[in-house]
Design an enzyme around this catalytic site. Structure first.
Site, PDB file in Angstrom:
ATOM      1  CB  CYS A   2      25.333  17.451  55.787  1.00  0.00           C
ATOM      2  SG  CYS A   2      23.691  17.808  56.441  1.00  0.00           S
ATOM      3  NE  ARG A  27      27.770  14.070  51.430  1.00  0.00           N
ATOM      4  CZ  ARG A  27      27.400  12.805  51.456  1.00  0.00           C
ATOM      5  NH1 ARG A  27      27.529  12.052  50.372  1.00  0.00           N
ATOM      6  NH2 ARG A  27      26.897  12.264  52.544  1.00  0.00           N
ATOM      7  CD1 TRP A  74      19.491  18.949  50.906  1.00  0.00           C
ATOM      8  CD2 TRP A  74      18.940  17.300  52.304  1.00  0.00           C
ATOM      9  NE1 TRP A  74      18.297  18.422  50.486  1.00  0.00           N
ATOM     10  CE2 TRP A  74      17.928  17.410  51.324  1.00  0.00           C
ATOM     11  CE3 TRP A  74      18.798  16.332  53.287  1.00  0.00           C
ATOM     12  CZ2 TRP A  74      16.812  16.596  51.310  1.00  0.00           C
ATOM     13  CZ3 TRP A  74      17.681  15.514  53.283  1.00  0.00           C
ATOM     14  CH2 TRP A  74      16.711  15.653  52.281  1.00  0.00           C
ATOM     15  CG  ASN A  98      26.261  13.202  56.333  1.00  0.00           C
ATOM     16  OD1 ASN A  98      25.093  13.513  56.135  1.00  0.00           O
ATOM     17  ND2 ASN A  98      26.867  12.229  55.658  1.00  0.00           N
ATOM     18  N   GLY A  99      24.186  13.094  59.131  1.00  0.00           N
ATOM     19  CA  GLY A  99      23.407  11.964  59.620  1.00  0.00           C
ATOM     20  C   GLY A  99      22.236  12.429  60.462  1.00  0.00           C
ATOM     21  CD  GLU A 484       8.935   6.546  37.917  1.00  0.00           C
ATOM     22  OE1 GLU A 484      10.073   7.049  38.006  1.00  0.00           O
ATOM     23  OE2 GLU A 484       7.914   7.227  37.647  1.00  0.00           O
ATOM     24  CE  LYS A 488      12.617   7.841  36.579  1.00  0.00           C
ATOM     25  NZ  LYS A 488      11.444   8.605  36.211  1.00  0.00           N
ATOM     26  CD  GLU A 491      11.435  10.911  32.906  1.00  0.00           C
ATOM     27  OE1 GLU A 491      10.998  11.953  33.402  1.00  0.00           O
ATOM     28  OE2 GLU A 491      11.968  10.009  33.591  1.00  0.00           O
ATOM     29  CG  HIS A 507     -10.748  -3.358  28.117  1.00  0.00           C
ATOM     30  ND1 HIS A 507     -11.989  -3.832  27.742  1.00  0.00           N
ATOM     31  CD2 HIS A 507     -10.559  -3.790  29.389  1.00  0.00           C
ATOM     32  CE1 HIS A 507     -12.525  -4.491  28.746  1.00  0.00           C
ATOM     33  NE2 HIS A 507     -11.676  -4.496  29.755  1.00  0.00           N
ATOM     34  CE  LYS A 625      16.024  15.968  39.867  1.00  0.00           C
ATOM     35  NZ  LYS A 625      15.790  14.545  39.589  1.00  0.00           N
TER      36      LYS A 625
END
Length: 630
Positions: A2, A27, A74, A98-99, A484, A488, A491, A507, A625
């Site tokens: 947050c 945030r 958040w 925040n936390g 992955e 990346k 992308e 193979h 996104k």
């Protein structure tokens, strides 16, 4: 994650607070609110949704005053609602936070037993009641009341507190959550991040863990929370531009988010890993011991990067919970005729919680009677709403299109799920439970150690930035990490890259390997180590350019990656290939947590290659996104 702001000075604070929150909206964005001392006491305005809704509410209820605090949320505890929005109030006290307060359940029960009535589902409200209780118990100074309250609290926090009895001051404090003070002329600020301050001051003081400060117009008095020891710390001058400030001084959001991963994983683990009992706390995810024992199959559904996390999840669930598991791509599930049963656990993995193909798969599974668990980063998004339970990651908003911190927090969440299932099914011993929980708890610090190697990785990226193709290899949980890494790179750099199971190389892909082909191999010391070394030897025999991701001190990987004995050579494209080994080391760790460490070098390699090539790192072409189309 947050955002909080605070102001004490001579100006009307509401516009200053709102503008500061606007700089922090990255945030959190599910609700927002202000608390201002108006001279009559502390008055509150809160609104659900984005900051524009708070603007509208403030037009209906003006807050006039020169001392105030603000918050953009958040959510972690409690769904987005006006009741759960900050600031939270108890008596004359208002708090923004925040936390995560880890012992909130025990503290809430204790307070309720003393007659305290709560108006929200949040952990933050507990702090407000503890401060209010301290003041009603005879402590007259707000700072001392906050200090007394925080000594009861376990967890992460950055807080700002105002009181109707303290019209000229704000108390702030922090532990494991960011908080920065801004020093102006006859005014003082606090915020979660520097961008919220730059319109008013460039002189800042970074509050450290275990510290609190009383803010007044003339400045800030900093002390230790534990024993009120005074602390003197000079301010620093910030020369960032506003754009740089939003990115925390990093060149791109993606680089900032790569470096935020230790914090994001900490937040995802916090309150869920019970080290004392070597277990995972699963009450919030809608799972029960009975359900865990009833499951006969785990069926992962995901797309893109989330599918790679799900692949690691499959390995963990099979190894730890001894449950047959499968991973399906969301777009394939919706156009097949999949078979789900009432004893299936379907785990729908999505960063945004809005991925259209995954939503369709969830609906199919629900219609056939399966129990559906969402793993998502956005509270109350479509997939969690359509599921029976939700295991939220706490990565915070991710701006870069190429996912980084959402991926590693998904890995953390899925490993916790596997441990949770294994403990309840009796397939994990107490010793292994302790081993796994301890390994998870140490991952954030080990991630920080890997991030310190960024300069080394940039050197390797510079050597290979002109490659036309790259191959990524791995075995076991190293295989989804290879996938992955390839994703990346393609992308954001637009280099053709493919990830393969290392044992599958013979193979077909082995035909592509020559002196022009960089081959990145994920080869930490895990149960697949010896076999992966053999695959590296096969690459070297065909003069491929090896890049090794290995455990610290691995001489064998260094030897294999050290090039030919004949010294530097020129490739057909003309660039010089030296014998300096392209090796990136990660700390020694338990095999289950290695994917959270080995992926970071691949993220940084992709980032530096793309940046050196000059592509649009944060908004690569043709990508979005959140994918809500077929």
């Amino acid at each position: 994650m947050c955002g909080i702001v605070a102001y004490v000075g001579s100006k009307e604070c509401a516009p200053i607070l709102v503008e500061g929150l606007r700089r922090l909206e990255y945030r959190g964005y599910d609700s927002a609110g202000l608390a201002v001392h108006t001279g009559r006491g502390v008055e509150i305005v809160r609104a659900v949704g984005k900051l524009a809704n708070l603007d509208t509410a403030l037009k209906k209820q003006t807050l006039a005053g020169t001392v105030g605090i603000g918050h953009t949320r958040w959510a972690t505890h409690g769904r987005p609602s006006e009741a759960n929005a900050h600031p939270h109030v108890a008596g004359k006290v208002a708090v923004v936070h925040n936390g995560i307060i880890e012992n909130h359940v025990a503290l809430r029960k204790e307070l309720e037993a003393r007659g305290v009535r709560f108006s929200s589902d949040t952990d933050t409200e507990i702090i407000a009641h503890l401060v209010d209780e301290a003041m009603r118990g005879g402590i007259t100074r707000l700072g001392e009341a906050v200090r007394t309250a925080l000594k009861r609290v376990t967890g992460a926090f950055a807080i700002a507190v105002v009181s109707g009895d303290s019209p000229d001051e704000i108390v702030v404090a922090k532990h494991d959550s960011p908080l920065v003070l801004g020093i102006g002329e006859n005014e003082t600020f606090a915020a979660s991040d520097i961008p919220a301050l730059l319109a008013h001051t460039r002189d800042v003081v970074l509050l450290q863990d275990g510290e609190m400060a009383v803010l007044r117009k003339g400045g800030a008095e900093i002390t230790k929370i534990s024993d009120s020891t005074p602390i003197t710390r000079a301010s620093k001058r910030i020369d960032w531009s506003p754009t740089q400030a939003e990115k925390g001084g990093y060149k791109h959001f993606m680089l900032k988010e790569i470096h935020e991963q230790p914090r994001a994983v900490e937040d995802t683990l916090r309150g869920r890993v019970d080290l004392q009992n070597a277990d995972i706390v699963g009450a919030e995810i809608g799972m029960t011991d009975e359900l865990a024992k009833k499951i006969t199959r785990v069926y992962f559904v995901a797309c893109g990067t989330s599918a790679h996390a799900a692949m690691a999840g499959r390995y963990w669930v099979e190894a730890l919970a001894k449950l047959p598991s499968t991973v399906e791509i969301g777009s394939e599930v919706r156009y097949r005729e999949p078979v789900f049963t009432s004893t299936d656990l379907v785990v729908a993995v999505s960063q945004s919680g809005e991925t259209l193909d995954t939503i369709a798969a969830v609906k199919t599974a629900k219609a056939m009677g399966a129990h559906v668990l969402a793993v998502a980063n956005v509270l109350d998004s479509a997939i969690p709403r359509a599921s029976d339970g939700a295991l939220y990651t706490h990565a915070g908003p991710e701006i870069g299109v190429a996912s980084t911190k959402c991926f590693t927090t998904q890995l953390a969440a899925l490993l916790m799920l596997a441990i949770y299932l294994g403990k309840r099914r009796g397939t994990i011993s107490d010793a292994d439970g302790r081993r796994l929980c301890d390994a998870l708890w140490h991952v954030p610090q080990q991630m920080r150690e890997v991030l310190l190697k960024a300069d080394e990785i940039k050197v390797i990226a510079k050597k290979h930035m002109r490659a036309r193709d790259m191959l990524f290899l791995g075995r076991g949980t190293g295989f989804p990490i290879a996938l992955e890494g390839a994703l990346k790179l393609k992308e954001i750099s637009y280099i053709h890259a493919e990830g393969y199971a290392a044992g599958e190389m013979k193979h077909g892909p082995i035909a592509l390997i020559d002196e022009e082909m960089p081959v990145c191999v994920v080869c930490p010391r895990d149960p697949h180590y010896e076999k992966t070394l053999s695959n590296m030897q096969e690459v070297k025999a065909r003069e491929g350019q090896l890049i090794g991701i290995c455990t610290e001190g691995d001489f064998e990987v260094h030897r294999l990656c050290s090039g030919n004995e004949g010294g530097p050579r020129s490739s057909r494209s003309g660039h010089v290939v030296t014998d300096a080994p392209d090796v990136i080391e990660v700390p020694a760790a338990q095999p289950e947590v290695l994917p959270m460490l080995t992926v970071i070098p691949l993220q940084l390699l992709a980032y530096f290659v793309a940046d050196l090539k000059g592509t649009d790192v944060d908004q690569p072409r043709n990508l979005a996104k959140t994918v809500t189309v077929e």
